[in-house]
Motif scaffolding. Structure first.
Motif: not given
Length: 204
Positions: A21-38
């Motif tokens: 999951t860190d390769q799917i979405i790295p940790k620097q992108f986890l600061k939001t709870v919004e689903r759009e833009g990920l």
């Protein structure tokens, strides 16, 4: 949540086992709870170099796979830490189905809560689909009602899915939507309880 009934889309071959999951979405992108833009962070370290330039040898940077709605992936997809951002990122990028020999349990469960269909097939069938996906701009069909994945050649493979999960995907129901289906029964229960046990009701 958008219902999943049938998907006709290009498939991208992602021939990597143990993609976590860190390769799917790295940790620097986890600061939001919004689903759009990920979607911009999906497979970021695989898609881009240190300067932020696209890596030409990564499959999703290949123009032939632009707009792919299906991923044909390696074994144990979605392993690692639990992060719901992983299916969110896939969906925001446009991927609605991942086909793999196996999935990590937490990722697999999170997919169903968000409208992403994880399809587990035997390794030889995944390998056959992978081979056809590597041919480029071809349309694959994923039919949830018949539980089949059909390749451009016409080869069709049937997958298993829990009937309850299948029904919720077909109707586009997440956990909240499923609960709201019982709203009339809940209202009736609350009304009867207020009449039979008025001392439990909050003061006006």
């Amino acid at each position: 949540m958008q219902p999943f009934i049938r998907l006709d889309a290009k498939a991208a071959p992602l021939d990597i086992d143990n993609l976590d999951t860190d390769q799917i979405i790295p940790k620097q992108f986890l600061k939001t709870v919004e689903r759009e833009g990920l979607g911009k962070g999906l497979f970021y370290d695989l898609r881009f170099d240190e300067a932020g330039a696209p890596k030409p040898d990564f499959v999703l940077n290949d123009p032939r796979y632009a707009g792919a709605g299906v991923l044909i992936a390696g074994d144990n997809f979605g392993c690692g830490s639990s992060r719901e951002h992983a299916p969110w990122a896939l969906l925001d990028y446009g991927v609605r189905c991942v086909v793999a020999p196996s999935f990590a349990d937490i990722f697999y469960n999170n997919c169903f809560q968000n409208g992403l269909l994880p399809v587990a097939l035997p390794a030889d069938q995944v390998r056959a689909l992978m081979g056809e996906a590597k041919g480029g701009n071809h349309v694959f069909s994923v039919d949830l009602e018949s539980q089949t994945v059909t390749a451009p050649s016409g080869a069709a493979f049937r997958f298993e899915i829990d009937p309850g999960r299948k029904e919720k995907l077909l109707k586009g129901l997440d956990a909240i939507g499923e609960t709201l289906q019982a709203a009339p029964a809940i209202d009736t229960f609350e009304h009867r309880k207020a009449l039979s046990q008025p001392w439990l009701e909050p003061a006006a």
